[in-house]
Design an enzyme around this catalytic site. Structure first.
Site, mmCIF file in Angstrom:
data_model
loop_
_atom_site.group_PDB
_atom_site.id
_atom_site.type_symbol
_atom_site.label_atom_id
_atom_site.label_comp_id
_atom_site.label_asym_id
_atom_site.label_seq_id
_atom_site.Cartn_x
_atom_site.Cartn_y
_atom_site.Cartn_z
ATOM 1 C CD GLU A 52 -2.306 1.499 3.097
ATOM 2 O OE1 GLU A 52 -3.083 0.017 3.420
ATOM 3 O OE2 GLU A 52 -3.249 1.728 3.529
ATOM 4 C CG ASP A 63 -2.407 8.399 7.703
ATOM 5 O OD1 ASP A 63 -2.594 7.266 7.212
ATOM 6 O OD2 ASP A 63 -2.717 9.620 7.207
#
Length: 259
Positions: A52, A63
């Protein structure tokens, strides 16, 4: 093989070998663009099954601090989506690649132009964490047109009706988020995870991959028989920062995926 089937074929191949997919995350452009491409090659040769590639963005919502840090470094080095697409197109790796990006960079680039260029660069799948499934019809349509896989995140807090909607439009695999927070290394997997994964399994025949908070071989082994793949991001970024041996780390993680 068409790009759209690479992810499906990988999961099929691994299922026949009784292995979970080891999906490793790398921030594009971290620590710089050239090094990030070398890291992708290293991971692909060392046991990663799918890689990824994160598109750095200044205002992420999913995140945690580690990946935010890597994105910030990447942006300060001048990384752009266009540069990542160009660099990835030159990569020669034998594993499927998936992009992870927030909506803003993709819309700024141009929706259809991005999907087309992503396909041309050899990337098979796309994850957009801030794309609500209710507003994804155009992305779903374009992904089908260009034979790429649009992968949706499914969280433990999603109500049943929304879970059904998400698995019905997901392609490649369903990305099951382990926690209600952001990415990042955690000491323990949540107690509700087994129940959550069983419930998702009942809704779809697609492979399910588990991400957010997974960092050790022991945690991977705990998911044997419960998930078809594991996704590690912050652990890889920390290893890059600490200059760990990525070959040894990837091999250890891959070994843990074998039943």
């Amino acid at each position: 093989m068409m790009g759209s089937s690479k992810i499906q074929e990988k999961f099929k191949e691994l299922k026949e070998k009784n292995e979970m997919a080891l999906i490793l995350y790398v921030t594009g452009g971290f620590p710089n663009l050239g090094e990030s491409m070398k890291i992708i090659k290293t991971l692909s040769k060392s046991g990663a099954d799918i890689i990824e590639i994160g598109i750095p963005f200044s205002d992420p919502i999913a995140d945690g601090p580690t990946i935010q840090h890597s994105s910030q470094i990447s942006l300060t080095k001048g990384t752009t989506l266009k540069k990542i697409l160009s660099a990835v197109k030159k990569l020669k790796v034998n594993v499927p690649l998936v992009f992870m990006s927030y909506l803003n960079p993709l819309l700024a680039y141009g929706q259809e132009k991005f999907i087309k260029d992503m396909k041309d660069s050899g990337v098979s799948g796309l994850i957009i964490p801030d794309l609500p499934v209710e507003e994804a019809s155009e992305w779903i349509s374009l992904s089908k047109e260009y034979e790429t896989e649009l992968i949706f995140l499914l969280t433990p807090t999603s109500p049943l009706n929304r879970r059904k909607k998400i698995v019905s439009v997901s392609r490649g695999f369903v990305y099951c988020v382990t926690v209600t927070g952001t990415t990042g290394i955690r000491e323990r997997l949540p107690s509700y995870l087994d129940k959550f994964l069983k419930e998702v399994k009942k809704l779809t025949d697609l492979p399910i991959a588990v991400g957010f908070g997974i960092s050790t071989p022991e945690q991977i082994k705990m998911l044997h028989g419960k998930a078809d793949g594991v996704i590690l991001g912050s652990r890889i970024i920390e290893a890059i920062i600490n200059k760990e041996n990525l070959i040894d780390l990837t091999r250890q993680l891959k070994e843990a995926t074998k039943l």
